[in-house]
Every structure is written in C-alpha cells, then in structure tokens.
Write a protein that holds these residues in place. Structure first.
Motif, PDB file in Angstrom:
ATOM      1  N   VAL A  20       1.620  -9.182   1.460  1.00  9.35           N
ATOM      2  CA  VAL A  20       1.766  -8.050   0.545  1.00  9.35           C
ATOM      3  C   VAL A  20       0.405  -7.519   0.137  1.00  9.35           C
ATOM      4  O   VAL A  20       0.178  -6.301   0.105  1.00  9.35           O
ATOM      5  CB  VAL A  20       2.615  -8.462  -0.690  1.00  9.35           C
ATOM      6  CG1 VAL A  20       2.547  -7.404  -1.776  1.00  9.35           C
ATOM      7  CG2 VAL A  20       4.050  -8.729  -0.300  1.00  9.35           C
ATOM      8  N   ILE A  21      -0.518  -8.382  -0.167  1.00  6.62           N
ATOM      9  CA  ILE A  21      -1.868  -7.952  -0.560  1.00  6.62           C
ATOM     10  C   ILE A  21      -2.547  -7.203   0.601  1.00  6.62           C
ATOM     11  O   ILE A  21      -3.149  -6.143   0.393  1.00  6.62           O
ATOM     12  CB  ILE A  21      -2.720  -9.161  -1.014  1.00  6.62           C
ATOM     13  CG1 ILE A  21      -2.204  -9.679  -2.361  1.00  6.62           C
ATOM     14  CG2 ILE A  21      -4.196  -8.770  -1.128  1.00  6.62           C
ATOM     15  CD1 ILE A  21      -2.881 -10.946  -2.835  1.00  6.62           C
ATOM     16  N   TYR A  23      -1.096  -5.601   3.083  1.00  7.19           N
ATOM     17  CA  TYR A  23      -0.395  -4.343   3.271  1.00  7.19           C
ATOM     18  C   TYR A  23      -0.880  -3.301   2.263  1.00  7.19           C
ATOM     19  O   TYR A  23      -1.104  -2.137   2.617  1.00  7.19           O
ATOM     20  CB  TYR A  23       1.116  -4.548   3.157  1.00  7.19           C
ATOM     21  CG  TYR A  23       1.914  -3.289   3.326  1.00  7.19           C
ATOM     22  CD1 TYR A  23       2.107  -2.733   4.581  1.00  7.19           C
ATOM     23  CD2 TYR A  23       2.450  -2.641   2.219  1.00  7.19           C
ATOM     24  CE1 TYR A  23       2.819  -1.563   4.745  1.00  7.19           C
ATOM     25  CE2 TYR A  23       3.165  -1.461   2.368  1.00  7.19           C
ATOM     26  CZ  TYR A  23       3.350  -0.932   3.629  1.00  7.19           C
ATOM     27  OH  TYR A  23       4.060   0.223   3.781  1.00  7.19           O
ATOM     28  N   GLN A  24      -1.054  -3.713   1.016  1.00  9.80           N
ATOM     29  CA  GLN A  24      -1.531  -2.798  -0.017  1.00  9.80           C
ATOM     30  C   GLN A  24      -2.956  -2.317   0.276  1.00  9.80           C
ATOM     31  O   GLN A  24      -3.281  -1.147   0.074  1.00  9.80           O
ATOM     32  CB  GLN A  24      -1.473  -3.460  -1.397  1.00  9.80           C
ATOM     33  CG  GLN A  24      -0.064  -3.621  -1.928  1.00  9.80           C
ATOM     34  CD  GLN A  24      -0.030  -4.363  -3.261  1.00  9.80           C
ATOM     35  OE1 GLN A  24      -1.014  -4.988  -3.667  1.00  9.80           O
ATOM     36  NE2 GLN A  24       1.124  -4.312  -3.918  1.00  9.80           N
ATOM     37  N   ARG A  25      -3.788  -3.183   0.775  1.00 10.93           N
ATOM     38  CA  ARG A  25      -5.155  -2.791   1.117  1.00 10.93           C
ATOM     39  C   ARG A  25      -5.165  -1.773   2.250  1.00 10.93           C
ATOM     40  O   ARG A  25      -5.936  -0.806   2.231  1.00 10.93           O
ATOM     41  CB  ARG A  25      -5.984  -4.017   1.511  1.00 10.93           C
ATOM     42  CG  ARG A  25      -6.417  -4.846   0.347  1.00 10.93           C
ATOM     43  CD  ARG A  25      -7.365  -5.917   0.786  1.00 10.93           C
ATOM     44  NE  ARG A  25      -7.749  -6.770  -0.323  1.00 10.93           N
ATOM     45  CZ  ARG A  25      -8.506  -7.839  -0.205  1.00 10.93           C
ATOM     46  NH1 ARG A  25      -8.966  -8.192   0.985  1.00 10.93           N
ATOM     47  NH2 ARG A  25      -8.811  -8.551  -1.247  1.00 10.93           N
ATOM     48  N   GLU A  27      -2.763   0.333   3.065  1.00 10.53           N
ATOM     49  CA  GLU A  27      -2.241   1.599   2.546  1.00 10.53           C
ATOM     50  C   GLU A  27      -3.278   2.329   1.697  1.00 10.53           C
ATOM     51  O   GLU A  27      -3.363   3.550   1.736  1.00 10.53           O
ATOM     52  CB  GLU A  27      -0.971   1.354   1.716  1.00 10.53           C
ATOM     53  CG  GLU A  27       0.237   0.991   2.547  1.00 10.53           C
ATOM     54  CD  GLU A  27       0.636   2.104   3.505  1.00 10.53           C
ATOM     55  OE1 GLU A  27       0.672   3.272   3.081  1.00 10.53           O
ATOM     56  OE2 GLU A  27       0.907   1.802   4.676  1.00 10.53           O
ATOM     57  N   ASN A  28      -4.055   1.610   0.936  1.00 13.16           N
ATOM     58  CA  ASN A  28      -5.078   2.229   0.100  1.00 13.16           C
ATOM     59  C   ASN A  28      -6.239   2.785   0.917  1.00 13.16           C
ATOM     60  O   ASN A  28      -6.910   3.712   0.491  1.00 13.16           O
ATOM     61  CB  ASN A  28      -5.614   1.236  -0.940  1.00 13.16           C
ATOM     62  CG  ASN A  28      -4.593   0.926  -2.013  1.00 13.16           C
ATOM     63  OD1 ASN A  28      -3.663   1.698  -2.231  1.00 13.16           O
ATOM     64  ND2 ASN A  28      -4.756  -0.201  -2.682  1.00 13.16           N
ATOM     65  N   GLN A  29      -6.494   2.232   2.090  1.00 10.56           N
ATOM     66  CA  GLN A  29      -7.617   2.676   2.906  1.00 10.56           C
ATOM     67  C   GLN A  29      -7.295   3.899   3.743  1.00 10.56           C
ATOM     68  O   GLN A  29      -8.183   4.598   4.171  1.00 10.56           O
ATOM     69  CB  GLN A  29      -8.091   1.548   3.820  1.00 10.56           C
ATOM     70  CG  GLN A  29      -8.828   0.453   3.088  1.00 10.56           C
ATOM     71  CD  GLN A  29      -9.304  -0.631   4.030  1.00 10.56           C
ATOM     72  OE1 GLN A  29      -8.946  -0.641   5.207  1.00 10.56           O
ATOM     73  NE2 GLN A  29     -10.097  -1.539   3.520  1.00 10.56           N
ATOM     74  N   LYS A  30      -6.044   4.191   4.007  1.00 13.01           N
ATOM     75  CA  LYS A  30      -5.699   5.329   4.859  1.00 13.01           C
ATOM     76  C   LYS A  30      -6.228   6.652   4.335  1.00 13.01           C
ATOM     77  O   LYS A  30      -6.868   7.384   5.074  1.00 13.01           O
ATOM     78  CB  LYS A  30      -4.182   5.389   5.074  1.00 13.01           C
ATOM     79  CG  LYS A  30      -3.691   4.348   6.045  1.00 13.01           C
ATOM     80  CD  LYS A  30      -2.229   4.508   6.328  1.00 13.01           C
ATOM     81  CE  LYS A  30      -1.775   3.420   7.289  1.00 13.01           C
ATOM     82  NZ  LYS A  30      -0.349   3.518   7.533  1.00 13.01           N
TER      83      LYS A  30
END
Length: 174
Positions: A20-21, A23-25, A27-30
């Motif tokens: 989960v962590i 995946y969140q990283r 998504e934030n970098q896109k």
C-alpha cells in the motif's frame, strides 16, 4: 504450530502494508513526472531558440563582414537557388520534346512560331508533387539515424541541424 500461523499472518500484514505504501508513492509521483517532462521540453525549446538566435547572429555578422560585391553575389546565388524548380530542368524537358516534335507538325498547323517560343514545352502536371513527396522529412531522418545508433551530436552534424533541435525531435518521438 500456532506460533507459525501467527508469524505468517504478521508477515502477510506487513507485506500488505508495504504494498500500500509503495502504491501510494507511485501514484504521487505520476503528476510530478508529467510536470517534469513539460519542464524539460520547455527548457529544450528555450535552448533551441537561443541556439537559433546565436546562429542567426553569427550569420548576420559574417554577411556584414563581406565586401558589398560579394554580399550581392551571395544574395543573387541564393535567389537563383530558391527560384530553381526541383524537377527536371527546362533544358532536359526540351531535349526530350525535341525528339517528339517534327517539322511537319509545325507546317500542318499553318503557323510558324517565333524562334524564342519554338522550344517551349508546357510543364508536366504532377511531376513536382511526386518528387516532393519522395523527400524524407528532417524528423524522419533524425529518427532513422537515432535508430541506427548515432548520438545526438553526430545526427546534428550529419543533417546540419542544431543539437537542441535534434534533442527536441527525439524527445517528442520517444
């Protein structure tokens, strides 16, 4: 046995938490990558225009350093090159037509044309368009050389383009 099940559950929970962590990283970098790409392209455009400006200034300086007679000759040569058609020359067309034209065909019409018009042949429709369509664009040349393994600088030298322009084209098409 209960200890092994407990350890297994604990490891599964930790692995899900890590997934989960991550995946969140991602998504934030896109959005940052898009902004970064846009920024890089803007920088390339700025460097390309600056390079063009420098080249234009160098050319203007060279032309201003030429004597007036040579400068006029350069402009005349450039105007002649711009006016020259890309297809076969009129002399080549006239030579081909000469073999087809006979004196009898002129006599049959009953009118003799003045000497300056006797060698005229109308342009052949479509010849210029075919030749223009066969010329590869600079973009296709750049991409082709890039696929062959040439570096940006080598491509720029071969095609007599700016390195910034080559880099920009490669950036857009990769």
């Amino acid at each position: 046995m209960i200890y092994l099940v407990f350890i297994s559950l604990l490891l599964h929970l930790v692995s899900f938490f890590v997934i989960v962590i991550l995946y969140q990283r991602i998504e934030n970098q896109k959005p940052l990558d898009k902004e970064k790409t846009v920024k890089e392209i803007e920088d390339l455009l700025l460097s390309y225009t600056a390079e063009m400006k420098e080249n234009n200034e160098k050319l203007a300086k060279r032309i201003s350093e030429l004597p007036v007679a040579e400068r006029n000759q350069v402009f005349k040569n450039e105007a002649a090159e711009d006016a020259r058609p890309e297809g076969p020359s009129p002399a080549q067309i006239n030579k081909e037509a000469e073999g087809k034209r006979t004196p009898d065909s002129v006599r049959e019409t009953g009118s003799e044309m003045p000497e300056k018009y006797s060698r005229y042949t109308p342009p052949v429709p479509g010849m210029e368009k075919e030749e223009e369509s066969l010329k590869p664009s600079s973009t296709s040349k750049v991409l082709s050389l890039s696929k062959q393994g040439y570096s940006k600088d080598e491509i720029a030298k071969q095609l007599e383009m700016g390195a910034g322009e080559v880099e920009l084209l490669l950036k857009f098409y990769k």
